[in-house]
Design a protein around this motif. Structure first.
Motif, PDB file in Angstrom:
ATOM      1  N   LYS A   1       0.851  -1.188   0.000  1.00 17.40           N
ATOM      2  CA  LYS A   1       0.000   0.000   0.000  1.00 17.40           C
ATOM      3  C   LYS A   1       0.886   1.236   0.000  1.00 17.40           C
ATOM      4  O   LYS A   1       2.015   1.212   0.493  1.00 17.40           O
ATOM      5  CB  LYS A   1      -0.939   0.009   1.205  1.00 17.40           C
ATOM      6  CG  LYS A   1      -0.274   0.279   2.539  1.00 17.40           C
ATOM      7  CD  LYS A   1      -1.308   0.510   3.621  1.00 17.40           C
ATOM      8  CE  LYS A   1      -0.668   1.012   4.884  1.00 17.40           C
ATOM      9  NZ  LYS A   1      -0.149   2.357   4.812  1.00 17.40           N
ATOM     10  N   GLU A   2       0.364   2.304  -0.554  1.00 19.44           N
ATOM     11  CA  GLU A   2       1.092   3.560  -0.587  1.00 19.44           C
ATOM     12  C   GLU A   2       1.165   4.127   0.832  1.00 19.44           C
ATOM     13  O   GLU A   2       0.237   3.975   1.623  1.00 19.44           O
ATOM     14  CB  GLU A   2       0.401   4.564  -1.521  1.00 19.44           C
ATOM     15  CG  GLU A   2       0.637   4.289  -2.992  1.00 19.44           C
ATOM     16  CD  GLU A   2      -0.220   3.167  -3.551  1.00 19.44           C
ATOM     17  OE1 GLU A   2      -1.193   2.746  -2.882  1.00 19.44           O
ATOM     18  OE2 GLU A   2       0.081   2.703  -4.664  1.00 19.44           O
TER      19      GLU A   2
ATOM     20  N   LYS B   1      -1.750   6.166   2.323  1.00 16.92           N
ATOM     21  CA  LYS B   1      -3.055   5.520   2.483  1.00 16.92           C
ATOM     22  C   LYS B   1      -3.100   4.680   3.758  1.00 16.92           C
ATOM     23  O   LYS B   1      -2.087   4.138   4.199  1.00 16.92           O
ATOM     24  CB  LYS B   1      -3.356   4.625   1.278  1.00 16.92           C
ATOM     25  CG  LYS B   1      -3.502   5.397  -0.018  1.00 16.92           C
ATOM     26  CD  LYS B   1      -3.817   4.476  -1.172  1.00 16.92           C
ATOM     27  CE  LYS B   1      -3.983   5.249  -2.473  1.00 16.92           C
ATOM     28  NZ  LYS B   1      -4.210   4.354  -3.607  1.00 16.92           N
TER      29      LYS B   1
ATOM     30  N   SER C   1      -5.030   1.910   4.029  1.00 18.87           N
ATOM     31  CA  SER C   1      -5.142   0.493   3.667  1.00 18.87           C
ATOM     32  C   SER C   1      -4.784   0.313   2.198  1.00 18.87           C
ATOM     33  O   SER C   1      -4.820   1.267   1.417  1.00 18.87           O
ATOM     34  CB  SER C   1      -6.565  -0.008   3.932  1.00 18.87           C
ATOM     35  OG  SER C   1      -7.494   0.751   3.201  1.00 18.87           O
ATOM     36  N   PRO C   2      -4.459  -0.915   1.810  1.00 25.08           N
ATOM     37  CA  PRO C   2      -4.104  -1.155   0.408  1.00 25.08           C
ATOM     38  C   PRO C   2      -5.319  -0.992  -0.509  1.00 25.08           C
ATOM     39  O   PRO C   2      -6.463  -0.948  -0.053  1.00 25.08           O
ATOM     40  CB  PRO C   2      -3.604  -2.598   0.404  1.00 25.08           C
ATOM     41  CG  PRO C   2      -3.995  -3.200   1.698  1.00 25.08           C
ATOM     42  CD  PRO C   2      -4.345  -2.099   2.638  1.00 25.08           C
ATOM     43  N   SER C   3      -5.058  -0.951  -1.795  1.00 24.89           N
ATOM     44  CA  SER C   3      -6.139  -0.853  -2.774  1.00 24.89           C
ATOM     45  C   SER C   3      -6.992  -2.116  -2.723  1.00 24.89           C
ATOM     46  O   SER C   3      -6.617  -3.115  -2.105  1.00 24.89           O
ATOM     47  CB  SER C   3      -5.567  -0.672  -4.185  1.00 24.89           C
ATOM     48  OG  SER C   3      -4.916  -1.863  -4.598  1.00 24.89           O
TER      49      SER C   3
ATOM     50  N   GLY D   1      -5.045  -4.917  -3.709  1.00 24.49           N
ATOM     51  CA  GLY D   1      -3.862  -5.129  -2.879  1.00 24.49           C
ATOM     52  C   GLY D   1      -2.522  -4.822  -3.516  1.00 24.49           C
ATOM     53  O   GLY D   1      -1.482  -5.191  -2.974  1.00 24.49           O
TER      54      GLY D   1
END
Length: 195
Positions: free
Chosen positions: A93-94, A97, A99-101, A104
């Motif tokens: 994840k960036e 952020k 949480s991850p996209s 993922g």
């Protein structure tokens, strides 16, 4: 690290991708702001115009949304010289952020610079020697032409953008870069004289 200088216009999804790519590339990088490109007729026309003159490099996230946006850009810019640069699926994840996209994977903004450079090289997108105008427009020229910092600069700028078929909502930096890609001072002066 020296930046790679590209003639082509680089098209990506959002502002954080632009920030990452600006640290690697010396190019005009245009974000489509995600799915808003589907309704942004000015930006679509700008991409077509710049694509025909300079070619386009498309780099989006490697998720469903990224591929949908990539395919849309490829369709609206059909007939232009288009290179598609793909980033690998890397879980994570960036940092900005929580949480991850959904899928993922890291997006363009989260991928390491060296990996992005390798992706560009794999697609044959490397530094290009290209003719630069002997005289490029500067911020001072924008002021002298009445396009920035003067009483009626916003009206002049809108008029010029309408005549050139480019969006009037470009930032000052993007506006200058686009002008340097599609026109010159002589043409701008002539257009403004007709106002």
């Amino acid at each position: 690290m020296n930046k790679i200088k590209l003639k082509q216009i680089v098209v990506t999804e959002g502002k954080y991708d632009v920030i990452k790519l600006n640290s690697i590339l010396d190019a005009l990088i245009i974000p489509v702001n995600g799915f808003s490109i589907f309704k942004d007729s000015e930006k679509k026309e700008l991409l077509k115009k710049l694509g025909k003159q300079n070619g386009i490099v498309v780099i989006t996230d490697s998720d469903r949304a990224g591929f949908k946006i990539r395919n849309y850009i490829n369709n609206i810019c059909a007939g232009c010289d288009i290179k598609n640069v793909y980033i690998p699926n890397i879980s994570g994840k960036e940092s900005r952020k929580d949480s991850p996209s959904k899928e993922g994977y890291l997006g363009v903004e989260g991928i390491d610079k060296d990996i992005i450079l390798k992706c560009f090289e794999q697609r044959g997108v490397t530094e290009t020697a290209w003719y630069e105008k002997e005289y490029k427009l500067t911020y001072s020229d924008l002021y002298e032409l009445g396009l920035s910092g003067t009483d009626n600069s916003s009206q002049n700028r809108k008029y010029l953008c309408d005549k050139l078929g480019i969006p009037s909502a470009l930032s000052k930096k993007s506006f200058l870069e686009v002008l340097n890609r599609i026109t010159d001072r002589k043409e701008i002066t002539e257009i403004l004289r007709q106002k």
